[in-house]
Design a protein around this motif. Structure first.
Motif, PDB file in Angstrom:
ATOM      1  N   LEU A  25      32.993 -26.929  37.547  1.00  0.00           N
ATOM      2  CA  LEU A  25      34.261 -27.091  36.839  1.00  0.00           C
ATOM      3  C   LEU A  25      35.342 -27.611  37.781  1.00  0.00           C
ATOM      4  CD1 LEU A  25      35.783 -24.500  34.366  1.00  0.00           C
ATOM      5  CD2 LEU A  25      37.199 -25.592  36.095  1.00  0.00           C
ATOM      6  N   VAL A  26      35.449 -26.978  38.960  1.00  0.00           N
ATOM      7  CA  VAL A  26      36.445 -27.393  39.956  1.00  0.00           C
ATOM      8  C   VAL A  26      36.172 -28.818  40.420  1.00  0.00           C
ATOM      9  CG1 VAL A  26      37.240 -26.969  42.311  1.00  0.00           C
ATOM     10  CG2 VAL A  26      36.975 -25.055  40.729  1.00  0.00           C
ATOM     11  N   ARG A  27      34.902 -29.130  40.626  1.00  0.00           N
ATOM     12  CA  ARG A  27      34.538 -30.464  41.105  1.00  0.00           C
ATOM     13  C   ARG A  27      34.884 -31.543  40.084  1.00  0.00           C
ATOM     14  NH1 ARG A  27      28.694 -32.021  43.821  1.00  0.00           N
ATOM     15  NH2 ARG A  27      29.169 -34.224  44.247  1.00  0.00           N
ATOM     16  N   SER A  28      34.538 -31.305  38.818  1.00  0.00           N
ATOM     17  CA  SER A  28      34.802 -32.313  37.787  1.00  0.00           C
ATOM     18  C   SER A  28      36.288 -32.537  37.571  1.00  0.00           C
ATOM     19  CB  SER A  28      34.136 -31.890  36.477  1.00  0.00           C
ATOM     20  OG  SER A  28      34.717 -30.702  35.977  1.00  0.00           O
ATOM     21  N   ALA A  29      37.097 -31.479  37.763  1.00  0.00           N
ATOM     22  CA  ALA A  29      38.543 -31.597  37.562  1.00  0.00           C
ATOM     23  C   ALA A  29      39.277 -32.035  38.821  1.00  0.00           C
ATOM     24  CB  ALA A  29      39.104 -30.261  37.070  1.00  0.00           C
ATOM     25  N   GLY A  30      38.554 -32.104  39.954  1.00  0.00           N
ATOM     26  CA  GLY A  30      39.181 -32.519  41.198  1.00  0.00           C
ATOM     27  C   GLY A  30      40.216 -31.536  41.706  1.00  0.00           C
ATOM     28  N   LEU A  31      39.979 -30.251  41.501  1.00  0.00           N
ATOM     29  CA  LEU A  31      40.952 -29.226  41.873  1.00  0.00           C
ATOM     30  C   LEU A  31      40.751 -28.753  43.307  1.00  0.00           C
ATOM     31  CD1 LEU A  31      40.791 -27.062  38.611  1.00  0.00           C
ATOM     32  CD2 LEU A  31      42.518 -28.771  39.215  1.00  0.00           C
ATOM     33  N   SER A  32      41.841 -28.333  43.937  1.00  0.00           N
ATOM     34  CA  SER A  32      41.794 -27.708  45.257  1.00  0.00           C
ATOM     35  C   SER A  32      41.682 -26.199  45.070  1.00  0.00           C
ATOM     36  CB  SER A  32      43.059 -28.050  46.052  1.00  0.00           C
ATOM     37  OG  SER A  32      43.049 -27.398  47.307  1.00  0.00           O
ATOM     38  N   VAL A  33      40.836 -25.547  45.876  1.00  0.00           N
ATOM     39  CA  VAL A  33      40.585 -24.123  45.678  1.00  0.00           C
ATOM     40  C   VAL A  33      40.265 -23.456  47.003  1.00  0.00           C
ATOM     41  CG1 VAL A  33      38.127 -24.480  45.238  1.00  0.00           C
ATOM     42  CG2 VAL A  33      39.241 -22.444  44.312  1.00  0.00           C
ATOM     43  N   ARG A  34      40.634 -22.191  47.129  1.00  0.00           N
ATOM     44  CA  ARG A  34      40.237 -21.360  48.260  1.00  0.00           C
ATOM     45  C   ARG A  34      39.612 -20.072  47.728  1.00  0.00           C
ATOM     46  NH1 ARG A  34      44.657 -20.281  52.657  1.00  0.00           N
ATOM     47  NH2 ARG A  34      45.930 -19.650  50.852  1.00  0.00           N
ATOM     48  N   THR A  35      38.882 -19.365  48.592  1.00  0.00           N
ATOM     49  CA  THR A  35      38.260 -18.107  48.172  1.00  0.00           C
ATOM     50  C   THR A  35      39.082 -16.921  48.654  1.00  0.00           C
ATOM     51  OG1 THR A  35      36.856 -17.962  50.152  1.00  0.00           O
ATOM     52  CG2 THR A  35      35.965 -19.146  48.261  1.00  0.00           C
ATOM     53  N   TRP A  36      38.988 -15.833  47.897  1.00  0.00           N
ATOM     54  CA  TRP A  36      39.713 -14.608  48.239  1.00  0.00           C
ATOM     55  C   TRP A  36      38.745 -13.425  48.145  1.00  0.00           C
ATOM     56  CZ3 TRP A  36      44.007 -12.919  50.433  1.00  0.00           C
ATOM     57  CH2 TRP A  36      44.469 -11.633  50.169  1.00  0.00           C
ATOM     58  N   HIS A  37      38.381 -12.891  49.322  1.00  0.00           N
ATOM     59  CA  HIS A  37      37.494 -11.723  49.399  1.00  0.00           C
ATOM     60  C   HIS A  37      36.190 -11.951  48.628  1.00  0.00           C
ATOM     61  CE1 HIS A  37      41.256  -8.972  50.149  1.00  0.00           C
ATOM     62  NE2 HIS A  37      41.070  -9.874  51.102  1.00  0.00           N
ATOM     63  N   PHE A  38      35.614 -13.145  48.760  1.00  0.00           N
ATOM     64  CA  PHE A  38      34.407 -13.492  48.020  1.00  0.00           C
ATOM     65  C   PHE A  38      33.596 -14.468  48.878  1.00  0.00           C
ATOM     66  CE2 PHE A  38      32.827 -14.888  43.517  1.00  0.00           C
ATOM     67  CZ  PHE A  38      31.719 -14.080  43.682  1.00  0.00           C
ATOM     68  N   ASN A  39      32.471 -13.990  49.421  1.00  0.00           N
ATOM     69  CA  ASN A  39      31.655 -14.804  50.321  1.00  0.00           C
ATOM     70  C   ASN A  39      30.514 -15.448  49.533  1.00  0.00           C
ATOM     71  OD1 ASN A  39      30.477 -15.981  52.552  1.00  0.00           O
ATOM     72  ND2 ASN A  39      29.558 -14.090  53.317  1.00  0.00           N
ATOM     73  N   VAL A  40      30.728 -16.646  49.028  1.00  0.00           N
ATOM     74  CA  VAL A  40      29.724 -17.365  48.231  1.00  0.00           C
ATOM     75  C   VAL A  40      29.634 -18.814  48.733  1.00  0.00           C
ATOM     76  CG1 VAL A  40      29.622 -16.015  46.101  1.00  0.00           C
ATOM     77  CG2 VAL A  40      31.543 -17.560  46.476  1.00  0.00           C
ATOM     78  N   PRO A  41      28.920 -19.050  49.831  1.00  0.00           N
ATOM     79  CA  PRO A  41      28.829 -20.416  50.358  1.00  0.00           C
ATOM     80  C   PRO A  41      28.184 -21.409  49.402  1.00  0.00           C
ATOM     81  CG  PRO A  41      27.356 -18.916  51.543  1.00  0.00           C
ATOM     82  CD  PRO A  41      28.266 -18.076  50.717  1.00  0.00           C
ATOM     83  N   SER A  42      27.379 -20.928  48.452  1.00  0.00           N
ATOM     84  CA  SER A  42      26.794 -21.865  47.483  1.00  0.00           C
ATOM     85  C   SER A  42      27.876 -22.552  46.656  1.00  0.00           C
ATOM     86  CB  SER A  42      25.816 -21.133  46.556  1.00  0.00           C
ATOM     87  OG  SER A  42      26.502 -20.240  45.696  1.00  0.00           O
ATOM     88  N   PHE A  43      29.033 -21.930  46.509  1.00  0.00           N
ATOM     89  CA  PHE A  43      30.143 -22.558  45.782  1.00  0.00           C
ATOM     90  C   PHE A  43      30.510 -23.888  46.436  1.00  0.00           C
ATOM     91  CE2 PHE A  43      34.689 -23.244  44.992  1.00  0.00           C
ATOM     92  CZ  PHE A  43      34.747 -23.120  43.614  1.00  0.00           C
ATOM     93  N   SER A  44      30.505 -23.918  47.758  1.00  0.00           N
ATOM     94  CA  SER A  44      30.826 -25.160  48.469  1.00  0.00           C
ATOM     95  C   SER A  44      29.740 -26.203  48.274  1.00  0.00           C
ATOM     96  CB  SER A  44      31.022 -24.872  49.961  1.00  0.00           C
ATOM     97  OG  SER A  44      32.117 -24.026  50.180  1.00  0.00           O
ATOM     98  N   VAL A  45      28.471 -25.755  48.197  1.00  0.00           N
ATOM     99  CA  VAL A  45      27.365 -26.688  47.966  1.00  0.00           C
ATOM    100  C   VAL A  45      27.555 -27.384  46.622  1.00  0.00           C
ATOM    101  CG1 VAL A  45      24.868 -26.927  47.697  1.00  0.00           C
ATOM    102  CG2 VAL A  45      25.786 -25.267  49.327  1.00  0.00           C
ATOM    103  N   TYR A  46      27.790 -26.616  45.568  1.00  0.00           N
ATOM    104  CA  TYR A  46      27.916 -27.186  44.227  1.00  0.00           C
ATOM    105  C   TYR A  46      29.238 -27.936  44.060  1.00  0.00           C
ATOM    106  CZ  TYR A  46      23.877 -24.329  43.091  1.00  0.00           C
ATOM    107  OH  TYR A  46      22.621 -23.772  43.060  1.00  0.00           O
ATOM    108  N   ARG A  47      30.253 -27.502  44.752  1.00  0.00           N
ATOM    109  CA  ARG A  47      31.536 -28.196  44.685  1.00  0.00           C
ATOM    110  C   ARG A  47      31.505 -29.497  45.480  1.00  0.00           C
ATOM    111  NH1 ARG A  47      36.692 -26.621  48.128  1.00  0.00           N
ATOM    112  NH2 ARG A  47      38.208 -28.070  47.226  1.00  0.00           N
ATOM    113  N   GLY A  48      30.625 -29.541  46.500  1.00  0.00           N
ATOM    114  CA  GLY A  48      30.521 -30.738  47.330  1.00  0.00           C
ATOM    115  C   GLY A  48      31.640 -30.874  48.329  1.00  0.00           C
ATOM    116  N   ALA A  49      32.207 -29.748  48.751  1.00  0.00           N
ATOM    117  CA  ALA A  49      33.320 -29.779  49.706  1.00  0.00           C
ATOM    118  C   ALA A  49      33.448 -28.428  50.378  1.00  0.00           C
ATOM    119  CB  ALA A  49      34.627 -30.144  49.008  1.00  0.00           C
ATOM    120  N   VAL A  50      34.006 -28.425  51.596  1.00  0.00           N
ATOM    121  CA  VAL A  50      34.284 -27.182  52.309  1.00  0.00           C
ATOM    122  C   VAL A  50      35.307 -26.373  51.528  1.00  0.00           C
ATOM    123  CG1 VAL A  50      35.368 -26.243  54.389  1.00  0.00           C
ATOM    124  CG2 VAL A  50      33.707 -28.099  54.575  1.00  0.00           C
ATOM    125  N   THR A  51      35.067 -25.073  51.422  1.00  0.00           N
ATOM    126  CA  THR A  51      35.996 -24.178  50.724  1.00  0.00           C
ATOM    127  C   THR A  51      36.527 -23.155  51.710  1.00  0.00           C
ATOM    128  OG1 THR A  51      34.676 -24.433  48.701  1.00  0.00           O
ATOM    129  CG2 THR A  51      36.312 -22.668  48.741  1.00  0.00           C
TER     130      THR A  51
END
Length: 530
Positions: free
Chosen positions: A463-489
């Protein structure tokens, strides 16, 4: 849905008929191939990456390709010193060939697992006979531990391949003293050191010392250790990357990789992964499912440890790994995988000794019963869970379809039918049960568990990737999010008004005013300030 369930039932019936036909017609190699496919490749890319391990390895590989840096691995923009480089190179090559997806990221591990089984078959055929060799490979390919490790986008299946190859050549050296075998041991250890570090030298070195001492061949062992050609192989194969990484990172590499992820891992529990002294005994019973009954039968033969050099070799390999990691302060279930290869040989040699139907079929019935009852268990446990994030994750009603549940129950019934089948030897029926269990784990359990834990993470990232949104994580360690987003989080050190945050549902209360853009299974995308 009914058609899908019927197809699953027919596939179970086909598995049993194929297994019986192959055993009767003398085609065990084909049966092993079927076991390898079901255990390691069936639906390999059909479910999301598990966090934290699969996500971390995969994101480090993605960043390697993005940076063009083939020496230092990075995770969300910071150096990652957890493991050496070889698995990342192989994952990068696979991604280059097939694209960035779950199949490509897991393929190197599945291929390593398949090669591990082939090496096991070849070794066991030489030290026993063809039928025992194929049985060892079959047991390995359909055991729970190998299925889980061989399907993970991590370094463990590759390390186990090199450990097995090193140990097999050590035995060949033990009985023949041929130089080529001890030189090959150095090659496998060097590749293992490029995969996971010093453990690739420790296990073959220490376990073989015990075996050579029991066989009165300490001088032969010392000769192998002092072999200049062996040390040259180690320096040529593994040395360049270690040197380049040290040149780049300096003391940070020594502190992060050598001291923190190796020395400290033994001396103290890391990341809360501790356990009691006998932690690995129940772990062994689970990793060897559905052949736990056969394992219990084999363990009774521990008194035969010194019966032959082969018995000494197999038992010392397993017992050293069991003892070493039992004494280590950091305990993770997959550490015992490094020592279960010899158990496959022992179990194959004594596969006909398990005459008890209860001992043979209670473990596969337990495994399939747990899978079949999983939807009902989660419906009961999920709403009662105290932690909000876990409650949201476990209480999702959309994961287990009627087709899924019918297939699970059909497999359980099939194993029950195999157990009750009269006038048929136990081992062929247990082998057929192994195929069914392997299909259930890879085809039903893993996809469902991944959908529970990781499905919402993948959806949020896309969802974030398709909308081109900027995002950071808060107390949530999920590196796969960066894989699917295609960018460092990046991780948020503090919350900023207006920014988009990926977090867990149990963290929302402490975030102040916010507006929710996405929420599912405990995974939340929230805009700070509303």
């Amino acid at each position: 849905m009914k058609g899908i369930a019927q197809a699953q039932i027919e596939s179970v019936r086909g598995l049993w008929l194929s297994a019986r036909s192959a055993l009767a017609s003398g085609m065990p190699a084909l049966l092993v191939a079927v076991a390898v496919y079901l255990g390691l490749f069936f639906r390999l890319g059909d479910f999301p990456l598990f966090d934290v391990d699969e996500g971390a390895f995969s994101e480090a590989t993605r960043e390697m390709l993005e940076r063009g840096d083939l020496v230092t691995t990075w995770l969300n923009g910071a150096p990652r010193f957890d493991k050496p480089i070889l698995i990342y190179w192989l994952q990068a090559a696979s991604v280059g060939a097939f694209g960035l997806d779950e199949f490509a990221l897991r393929l190197p591990s599945a291929l390593a697992g398949a090669a591990w089984v082939v090496a096991l078959v070849a070794f066991t055929r030489r030290v026993a006979d063809n039928a025992t060799g194929h049985a060892a490979g079959f047991i390995a390919a359909t055991s729970l531990g190998v299925t889980l490790i061989g399907r993970g986008a991590t370094a463990d299946a590759l390390l186990n391949l090199f450990l097995a190859l090193a140990m097999f050549d050590l035995y060949r050296y033990l009985v023949s003293h041929r130089v080529r075998y001890r030189r090959r041991v150095w090659l496998w250890m060097a590749l293992g050191a490029l995969t996971k570090g010093p453990v690739a030298l420790l296990i073959p070195g220490a376990a073989s010392l015990i075996v050579f001492a029991l066989c009165g061949q300490v001088r032969a062992w010392a000769k192998a250790v002092r072999d200049p050609a062996g040390w040259l192989i180690m320096l040529v194969v593994a040395g360049p990357w270690y040197w380049l990484e040290y040149q780049r990172q300096g003391q940070a590499f020594i502190d992060g990789f050598i001291l923190h992820h190796n020395v400290e891992r033994f001396a103290q529990p890391l990341q809360g992964h501790d356990g009691w002294l006998f932690y690995y005994l129940p772990v062994a019973l689970l990793l060897l499912l559905p052949y736990t009954g056969l394992l219990l039968r084999v363990l009774r033969r521990l008194s035969e440890l010194r019966a032959t050099p082969l018995d000494a070799f197999l038992w010392c390999w397993f017992l050293f790994v069991l003892a070493f990691f039992s004494l280590a302060q950091t305990k993770l279930p997959h550490y015992l995988i490094y020592g279960i290869t010899p158990l496959f040989v022992l179990m194959a040699r004594h596969r006909h000794a398990i005459g008890s139907r209860l001992l043979a079929f209670a473990p596969p019935f337990f495994l399939l019963g747990f899978i079949a009852l999983l939807p009902m268990l989660l419906r009961e446990i999920g709403p009662q869970t105290g932690n909000l994030y876990l409650r949201d994750m476990l209480s999702r009603p959309d994961v287990f379809s009627q087709a899924w549940q019918r297939a699970a129950w059909a497999m359980l019934i099939a194993v029950a039918a195999l157990a009750l089948m009269p006038r048929t030897p136990v081992w062929p029926r247990l082998a057929a049960s192994g195929l069914i269990c392997s299909s259930a784990v890879g085809g039903l359990a893993l996809p469902a568990l991944a959908a529970l834990q990781q499905g919402p993470v993948k959806e949020a990232a896309l969802l974030v990737r398709s909308a081109g949104l900027s995002v950071r994580t808060w107390h949530f360690n999920v590196p796969s999010f960066s894989v699917y987003r295609g960018a460092v989080t990046e991780r948020a050190g503090e919350l900023r008004n207006g920014e988009l945050i990926l977090t867990r549902s149990d963290e929302l209360e402490g975030m102040g005013q916010h507006g929710v853009l996405y929420r599912k299974g405990g995974v939340v995308l929230a805009r700070i300030g509303g």
